[in-house]
Design an enzyme around this catalytic site. Structure first.
Site, PDB file in Angstrom:
ATOM      1  N   GLY A  56       6.124  -1.746   8.192  1.00  0.00           N
ATOM      2  CA  GLY A  56       5.154  -1.689   9.290  1.00  0.00           C
ATOM      3  C   GLY A  56       5.080  -0.367  10.028  1.00  0.00           C
ATOM      4  O   GLY A  56       4.625  -0.321  11.174  1.00  0.00           O
ATOM      5  N   SER A  57       5.455   0.740   9.376  1.00  0.00           N
ATOM      6  CA  SER A  57       5.406   2.015  10.114  1.00  0.00           C
ATOM      7  C   SER A  57       3.966   2.452  10.378  1.00  0.00           C
ATOM      8  O   SER A  57       3.683   3.054  11.423  1.00  0.00           O
ATOM      9  CB  SER A  57       6.190   3.109   9.383  1.00  0.00           C
ATOM     10  N   ASN A  58       3.044   2.160   9.464  1.00  0.00           N
ATOM     11  CA  ASN A  58       1.635   2.487   9.740  1.00  0.00           C
ATOM     12  C   ASN A  58       1.081   1.596  10.849  1.00  0.00           C
ATOM     13  O   ASN A  58       0.309   2.062  11.692  1.00  0.00           O
ATOM     14  CB  ASN A  58       0.790   2.360   8.470  1.00  0.00           C
ATOM     15  N   ARG A  93      -5.183 -18.227  -4.212  1.00  0.00           N
ATOM     16  CA  ARG A  93      -5.576 -17.112  -3.339  1.00  0.00           C
ATOM     17  C   ARG A  93      -6.637 -17.524  -2.332  1.00  0.00           C
ATOM     18  O   ARG A  93      -6.671 -17.036  -1.203  1.00  0.00           O
ATOM     19  CB  ARG A  93      -6.113 -15.947  -4.171  1.00  0.00           C
ATOM     20  N   LEU A 129      -6.722  -9.457  -2.277  1.00  0.00           N
ATOM     21  CA  LEU A 129      -7.579 -10.366  -1.512  1.00  0.00           C
ATOM     22  C   LEU A 129      -8.738 -10.830  -2.393  1.00  0.00           C
ATOM     23  O   LEU A 129      -9.182 -10.099  -3.280  1.00  0.00           O
ATOM     24  CB  LEU A 129      -8.109  -9.632  -0.278  1.00  0.00           C
ATOM     25  N   ASN A 151      -8.051   0.292   4.665  1.00  0.00           N
ATOM     26  CA  ASN A 151      -6.712   0.310   4.063  1.00  0.00           C
ATOM     27  C   ASN A 151      -6.211   1.744   4.013  1.00  0.00           C
ATOM     28  O   ASN A 151      -7.009   2.684   4.012  1.00  0.00           O
ATOM     29  CB  ASN A 151      -6.787  -0.250   2.633  1.00  0.00           C
ATOM     30  N   HIS A 185      -3.731   4.140   1.554  1.00  0.00           N
ATOM     31  CA  HIS A 185      -3.091   4.154   0.240  1.00  0.00           C
ATOM     32  C   HIS A 185      -2.306   5.456   0.103  1.00  0.00           C
ATOM     33  O   HIS A 185      -2.823   6.527   0.422  1.00  0.00           O
ATOM     34  CB  HIS A 185      -4.144   4.045  -0.864  1.00  0.00           C
ATOM     35  N   ASP A 223      -7.975  -0.680  -4.408  1.00  0.00           N
ATOM     36  CA  ASP A 223      -7.925   0.750  -4.047  1.00  0.00           C
ATOM     37  C   ASP A 223      -9.206   1.493  -4.456  1.00  0.00           C
ATOM     38  O   ASP A 223      -9.172   2.663  -4.845  1.00  0.00           O
ATOM     39  CB  ASP A 223      -6.699   1.432  -4.697  1.00  0.00           C
ATOM     40  N   GLU A 261       0.163   9.897   6.597  1.00  0.00           N
ATOM     41  CA  GLU A 261      -0.436   8.567   6.769  1.00  0.00           C
ATOM     42  C   GLU A 261      -0.496   8.214   8.256  1.00  0.00           C
ATOM     43  O   GLU A 261      -1.502   7.707   8.758  1.00  0.00           O
ATOM     44  CB  GLU A 261       0.398   7.499   6.037  1.00  0.00           C
TER      45      GLU A 261
HETATM   46  C1  GAR Z   1       2.630   2.873   3.017  1.00  0.00           C
HETATM   47  O1  GAR Z   1       3.039   4.043   2.367  1.00  0.00           O
HETATM   48  C2  GAR Z   1       1.240   2.463   2.574  1.00  0.00           C
HETATM   49  O2  GAR Z   1       0.398   3.568   2.335  1.00  0.00           O
HETATM   50  C3  GAR Z   1       1.540   1.725   1.306  1.00  0.00           C
HETATM   51  O3  GAR Z   1       2.691   0.987   1.578  1.00  0.00           O
HETATM   52  C4  GAR Z   1       3.472   1.675   2.548  1.00  0.00           C
HETATM   53  C5  GAR Z   1       3.758   0.718   3.681  1.00  0.00           C
HETATM   54  O4  GAR Z   1       4.627   1.302   4.607  1.00  0.00           O
HETATM   55  N1  GAR Z   1       0.453   0.899   0.917  1.00  0.00           N
HETATM   56  C6  GAR Z   1       0.135   0.641  -0.350  1.00  0.00           C
HETATM   57  O5  GAR Z   1       0.774   1.052  -1.291  1.00  0.00           O
HETATM   58  C7  GAR Z   1      -1.099  -0.233  -0.528  1.00  0.00           C
HETATM   59  N2  GAR Z   1      -1.600  -0.113  -1.840  1.00  0.00           N
HETATM   60  P1  GAR Z   1       4.632   0.780   6.104  1.00  0.00           P
HETATM   61  O6  GAR Z   1       4.843  -0.738   6.025  1.00  0.00           O
HETATM   62  O7  GAR Z   1       5.805   1.467   6.729  1.00  0.00           O
HETATM   63  O8  GAR Z   1       3.322   1.136   6.739  1.00  0.00           O
END
Ligand code: GAR
Length: 204
Positions: free
Chosen positions: A14-16, A68, A96, A110, A112, A148, A177
């Site tokens: 969950g850092s983003n 789903r 999804l 999103n 990526h 994506d 990011e």
């Molecule tokens: C992030 O690097 C994000 O870009 C990636 O997962 C990580 C989640 O980190 N997402 C994907 O790969 C989606 N296809 P976070 O939970 O610390 O945000």
């Protein structure tokens, strides 16, 4: 201007999500985070959201198995309860349904960890190292049914260094990011993104 109501979907660290929450603390940020939803009970990001007093919801994908449509319907119910107007996927590792994506078309984004359309999918940093690319990075995009694949909003590039490992390269990308995702949400919530075919133009 009224702030747009935003739900963030996570599966892990969950850092983003935290970067979006921190950006939204600014009084002039055009969005407020009204829900953090996880498909995994052990997602560490849930603790951060709770510590920030943000409402959280758990829709455990395991409980739905391969169904789903039922999983997405349960998520949709939580999103409607929260009054969310925008959905941000932030490390949400679950495909999804097309119906869910179409319901949120133009309102779901999103992030990526690669310069799309290169390196869709998983293990992007390892694959970038293996391919020997000299530039890597991250992309924000609108979510469409193809994985994506949606129209690209912002990208940030970082150099790939000779002594990079998956971890060092991933950390350099992650810092970007955390910069471009809040900026993307700011643009979307203030109505400054126009989708024209596959291109997204920033207006205003
Ligand atoms: C992030 O690097 C994000 O870009 C990636 O997962 C990580 C989640 O980190 N997402 C994907 O790969 C989606 N296809 P976070 O939970 O610390 O945000």
């Amino acid at each position: 201007m009224r702030k747009k109501r935003v739900a963030i979907l996570i599966s892990g660290r969950g850092s983003n999500m935290a970067a979006l929450v921190k950006a939204a603390r600014a009084p002039d940020f055009p969005a407020e985070i009204v829900l953090v939803l996880s498909n995994r009970p052990e997602a560490a990001g849930l603790d951060f959201a709770r510590s920030e007093s943000i409402p959280t919801a758990l829709v455990p994908s395991k409980a739905y198995g391969k169904d789903r449509a039922a999983f997405d319907a349960a998520m949709q119910a939580e999103l409607e309860r929260s009054g969310a107007e925008i959905v941000c996927l932030a490390g949400f590792m679950r495909l999804l349904t097309p119906e869910f994506c179409e319901g949120w078309a133009g309102r779901m984004i999103n992030i990526h960890p690669a310069l799309l359309p290169s390196f869709k999918g998983l293990d992007t940093h390892a694959r970038a190292l293996e391919e020997g690319v000299k530039l890597h990075g991250c992309t924000t995009h609108f979510v469409t049914p193809g994985m994506d694949e949606g129209p690209i909003i912002l990208q940030a590039a970082v150099p790939v260094l000779d002594d990079d490992t998956e971890a060092s390269l991933g950390a350099r990308v992650l810092a970007e990011e955390h910069r471009i995702y809040p900026e993307t949400l700011r643009l979307l919530a203030s109505g400054r993104l126009a989708i024209e075919g596959r291109r997204v133009k920033i207006t205003g």
